[in-house]
Design an enzyme around this catalytic site. Sequence first.
Site, mmCIF file in Angstrom:
data_model
loop_
_atom_site.group_PDB
_atom_site.id
_atom_site.type_symbol
_atom_site.label_atom_id
_atom_site.label_comp_id
_atom_site.label_asym_id
_atom_site.label_seq_id
_atom_site.Cartn_x
_atom_site.Cartn_y
_atom_site.Cartn_z
ATOM 1 N N HIS A 97 0.824 -1.200 0.000
ATOM 2 C CA HIS A 97 0.000 0.000 0.000
ATOM 3 C C HIS A 97 0.854 1.245 0.000
ATOM 4 O O HIS A 97 1.861 1.310 0.674
ATOM 5 C CB HIS A 97 -0.946 0.028 1.205
ATOM 6 C CG HIS A 97 -2.009 1.060 1.063
ATOM 7 N ND1 HIS A 97 -3.208 0.805 0.433
ATOM 8 C CD2 HIS A 97 -2.034 2.358 1.402
ATOM 9 C CE1 HIS A 97 -3.928 1.900 0.408
ATOM 10 N NE2 HIS A 97 -3.234 2.866 0.990
ATOM 11 N N ASP A 103 -14.194 3.219 7.508
ATOM 12 C CA ASP A 103 -13.129 3.963 6.836
ATOM 13 C C ASP A 103 -13.627 4.578 5.548
ATOM 14 O O ASP A 103 -13.285 5.708 5.213
ATOM 15 C CB ASP A 103 -11.923 3.066 6.530
ATOM 16 C CG ASP A 103 -10.922 3.804 5.652
ATOM 17 O OD1 ASP A 103 -10.378 4.813 6.134
ATOM 18 O OD2 ASP A 103 -10.728 3.420 4.493
ATOM 19 N N ARG A 157 -13.325 13.063 5.343
ATOM 20 C CA ARG A 157 -12.048 13.766 5.553
ATOM 21 C C ARG A 157 -11.609 14.495 4.300
ATOM 22 O O ARG A 157 -11.079 15.598 4.347
ATOM 23 C CB ARG A 157 -10.960 12.759 5.958
ATOM 24 C CG ARG A 157 -11.094 12.250 7.389
ATOM 25 C CD ARG A 157 -10.267 10.995 7.600
ATOM 26 N NE ARG A 157 -8.873 11.199 7.278
ATOM 27 C CZ ARG A 157 -8.052 10.260 6.782
ATOM 28 N NH1 ARG A 157 -8.505 9.032 6.565
ATOM 29 N NH2 ARG A 157 -6.805 10.528 6.514
ATOM 30 N N SER A 205 -6.665 4.537 8.787
ATOM 31 C CA SER A 205 -7.391 4.319 7.542
ATOM 32 C C SER A 205 -6.733 3.212 6.720
ATOM 33 O O SER A 205 -7.386 2.259 6.284
ATOM 34 C CB SER A 205 -7.414 5.633 6.746
ATOM 35 O OG SER A 205 -7.846 5.425 5.429
ATOM 36 N N LYS A 214 -7.943 -1.140 6.484
ATOM 37 C CA LYS A 214 -8.265 -1.817 5.229
ATOM 38 C C LYS A 214 -7.349 -3.016 5.002
ATOM 39 O O LYS A 214 -7.781 -4.068 4.541
ATOM 40 C CB LYS A 214 -8.146 -0.836 4.057
ATOM 41 C CG LYS A 214 -9.349 0.081 3.952
ATOM 42 C CD LYS A 214 -9.164 1.135 2.885
ATOM 43 C CE LYS A 214 -8.167 2.190 3.300
ATOM 44 N NZ LYS A 214 -8.299 3.456 2.588
HETATM 45 N N1 URA Z 1 -4.818 6.453 1.887
HETATM 46 C C1 URA Z 1 -5.814 5.926 2.627
HETATM 47 O O1 URA Z 1 -6.332 4.874 2.314
HETATM 48 N N2 URA Z 1 -6.216 6.590 3.712
HETATM 49 C C2 URA Z 1 -5.676 7.756 4.081
HETATM 50 O O2 URA Z 1 -6.094 8.293 5.074
HETATM 51 C C3 URA Z 1 -4.649 8.305 3.301
HETATM 52 C C4 URA Z 1 -4.232 7.623 2.207
#
Ligand code: URA
Length: 441
Positions: free
Chosen positions: A82, A161, A168, A183, A187
């Site tokens: 990620h 999220d 956000r 966040s 995931k």
């Molecule tokens: N990527 C995400 O999935 N969440 C965030 O808060 C920032 C970048």
Amino acid sequence: MRMYDLIMKKRDGDELTTEEINFFVGGYTDGSIPDYQVSALLMAIYFQKMNKRETADLTMAMVNSGDTIDLSAIEGVKVDKHSTGGVGDTTTLILGPIVAAAGVPVAKMSGRGLGHTGGTIDKLEAFEGFSVAMSIEKFMQNVNGVKIAIGGQTADLAPADKKLYALRDVTATVDNMSLIAGSIMSKKIASGADAIVLDIKTGSGAFMKNEDDAFELAREMVDIGNNVGRNTIGVITDMDQPLGFAVGNALEVKEAIDTLKGEGPEDLTELCLTLGAHMLVLGKKAKDAQEARKILKDIIKSGKGLQKLRELVVAQGGNPAYVDDASLFPVPAIVEEVISNVKGYVKAIKADDIGRAALVLGAGRETKESIIDLAVGIVLHKKIGDFVKKGEAIATIYANDAQKQKISTKMVLDAYEIVQEEIKAKPLIKGIVTKDGITRY
Ligand code: URA
Ligand code: CA
């Protein structure tokens, strides 16, 4: 419990309890707490921050807000990657195929972009017919079959999220360490990977403008991951200028295809080899990073990476002809060069301003409801350290609206800082964070 009291508590700099965090995450997910109160709390968190315990609680509350995926039916060590997000970051489209071609199962849940350009899913949708909508069963079947599947973040996976991130994004509360860490890790944890490689960006185009903050964010996420039994490492990488040359959806897909052919930009190629090497080691397909790099280079050279991309596109309903014929991708009405009116060396390219210049063209989403124009974007011709002649093109704008093209051109010109003294390019990889500690290069 009253939401009002939580907002006031955090506003005044106090710590929220586990129960309070579960209360607001649960209440927002089920709709019993309205957007405006959660917005206020997010802004309070933004200013007052959360400690490690609150961050861990927030992460687990978001994980527990929905389903978690059990990938144990897939053979091998499932390694996920990620990125904390940057400008023109196309790595997933390259990394996924090369790592899968090396035998590491890639079971990837991606997001849509909320920002300058689309996310991985938006980009993949540039392949006519490509879809991330599939059942968990089909997803697993694809990973076992072609070794790679890219799914959307489904509604029942960390739904808290999904709602919070979208909120956000429109309330200027994205770039807070705890909110980002929670966040991303919620995931990753919910989507079931055994091991996680994080690409934490730092620089003008990243959430973490400051390098020390990026290392701290990495540490935060690595700790959360390892605490819940997921072997997690973080690589800190430069986002002081856009990655590669292309910023925009179809343009980035074309750049990814070039990179899979071994003809991509140097920085993008290097980042993919570095992150991919860690994925191979965590996935037990190489004994060390050096051996892993060699495997990945061979995969690119032999065309196995590109072949894997074709397989991925076919497996998810897309037209693979695009992989071999880039002219099939959507083309915009206007293609115009950005001409430099000075000569000198490129000292800086404000990556977030380039991102905004792409956003103006329609490459990204300004609000939750915006529709992305896949064809538009920017291709840079000059990067940090390059020499520019007066009258030379520093970039090309791809637009569908003349007014927007003019605005974007000015923004690109302003994003470049060109100086007289010679400038050295900066290193791309800044360090690595594992459960054993931090190594800075
Ligand atoms: N990527 C995400 O999935 N969440 C965030 O808060 C920032 C970048
Ligand atoms: Ca790029």
